[in-house]
Write a protein that holds these residues in place. Sequence first.
Motif, mmCIF file in Angstrom:
data_model
loop_
_atom_site.group_PDB
_atom_site.id
_atom_site.type_symbol
_atom_site.label_atom_id
_atom_site.label_comp_id
_atom_site.label_asym_id
_atom_site.label_seq_id
_atom_site.Cartn_x
_atom_site.Cartn_y
_atom_site.Cartn_z
ATOM 1 N N ASP A 77 0.530 -3.421 28.678
ATOM 2 C CA ASP A 77 -0.373 -1.431 29.123
ATOM 3 C C ASP A 77 0.051 -1.349 29.166
ATOM 4 O O ASP A 77 -0.881 0.413 29.746
ATOM 5 N N ASN A 78 1.421 -0.149 29.499
ATOM 6 C CA ASN A 78 1.911 0.832 30.451
ATOM 7 C C ASN A 78 3.186 1.282 29.845
ATOM 8 O O ASN A 78 4.120 0.617 30.944
ATOM 9 N N ASP A 79 3.349 1.365 28.718
ATOM 10 C CA ASP A 79 4.769 1.316 28.271
ATOM 11 C C ASP A 79 5.161 2.789 29.389
ATOM 12 O O ASP A 79 4.287 4.043 28.769
ATOM 13 N N GLY A 80 6.241 2.683 29.171
ATOM 14 C CA GLY A 80 6.513 4.454 30.017
ATOM 15 C C GLY A 80 8.009 4.943 29.686
ATOM 16 O O GLY A 80 7.486 5.297 28.348
ATOM 17 N N LYS A 81 8.232 5.781 30.805
ATOM 18 C CA LYS A 81 9.459 6.801 30.086
ATOM 19 C C LYS A 81 10.786 5.792 29.264
ATOM 20 O O LYS A 81 10.915 4.642 30.072
ATOM 21 N N ALA A 82 11.828 6.667 28.360
ATOM 22 C CA ALA A 82 12.195 6.052 27.939
ATOM 23 C C ALA A 82 13.854 6.910 28.415
ATOM 24 O O ALA A 82 13.725 8.512 27.829
ATOM 25 N N LEU A 83 14.827 6.859 28.628
ATOM 26 C CA LEU A 83 16.107 7.229 28.164
ATOM 27 C C LEU A 83 16.610 7.516 27.626
ATOM 28 O O LEU A 83 17.348 5.684 27.864
#
Length: 181
Positions: A77-83
Motif C-alpha cells: 500500500d505504500n511502496d517507498g524509496k529505492a536505492l
Amino acid sequence: MRVLLLLSFLYLSLFAEAMSYIGLSIEDSTEFFVINSETQDASSPQYKLKAGYGDIAGYTVEASFSYMDYATNVFSDNDGKALMLDITLYKGWDLGYDLYPYLGVGIGMGEMDVERELESSLSFSSFNFGGGLRYVINHTYDFDIGLNYKLRTWQTISLVADKINVTSHLLNPYIGINVHF
C-alpha cells in the motif's frame, strides 16, 4: 594465450587518453511489472550520481548510484524509496563536431522499501543496456542524453500460502552533465 594477450592490450588501451569523470543525471523511469503474467506500470523520476573512467571515444567503465521514490502501490500500500547501484561498460565513437555516440551494457542491484506483512524491503538485480549521445562543451564538461533499458528480477514475494515471482522492464530516458578531470 593469444586471447589473454589481446585482453591485456584492450585493458591497456583504456589508459591511452583516459580521463575520470563524475556526473549527475535525471531519468524518467517508466517500469512495466509482470506479476504472475499480469502487467502493471509505474512512472517515477530517478536521480543518478555517477563516476567513470576511460576514453569517451573508446571504452569507459562507469559506476552509478541512483535514488528513486516509487510512490506506487505495486508491492504494498505504500511502496517507498529505492536505492540502486549499477556498473556499466560503454563503447563510444568520435563523430567529430564534439559529438560522441555510445552504447552501454551493465548489471545492477538495488533495494526498495515496502510495507508488507512479511517484508519491509525487496531486493532486485538488473541487466541493463542502452545508448546515447555526449556533446563535449569544453575539456571539463560534457552534456549527456540517452535511453536505457533494464530487465529487473525482483526477489520472490512471500504470501501466506504462495510465493510470487516478479520481473519488470524499465525504459529510462535521461539527461545529464559530466565533469572531467
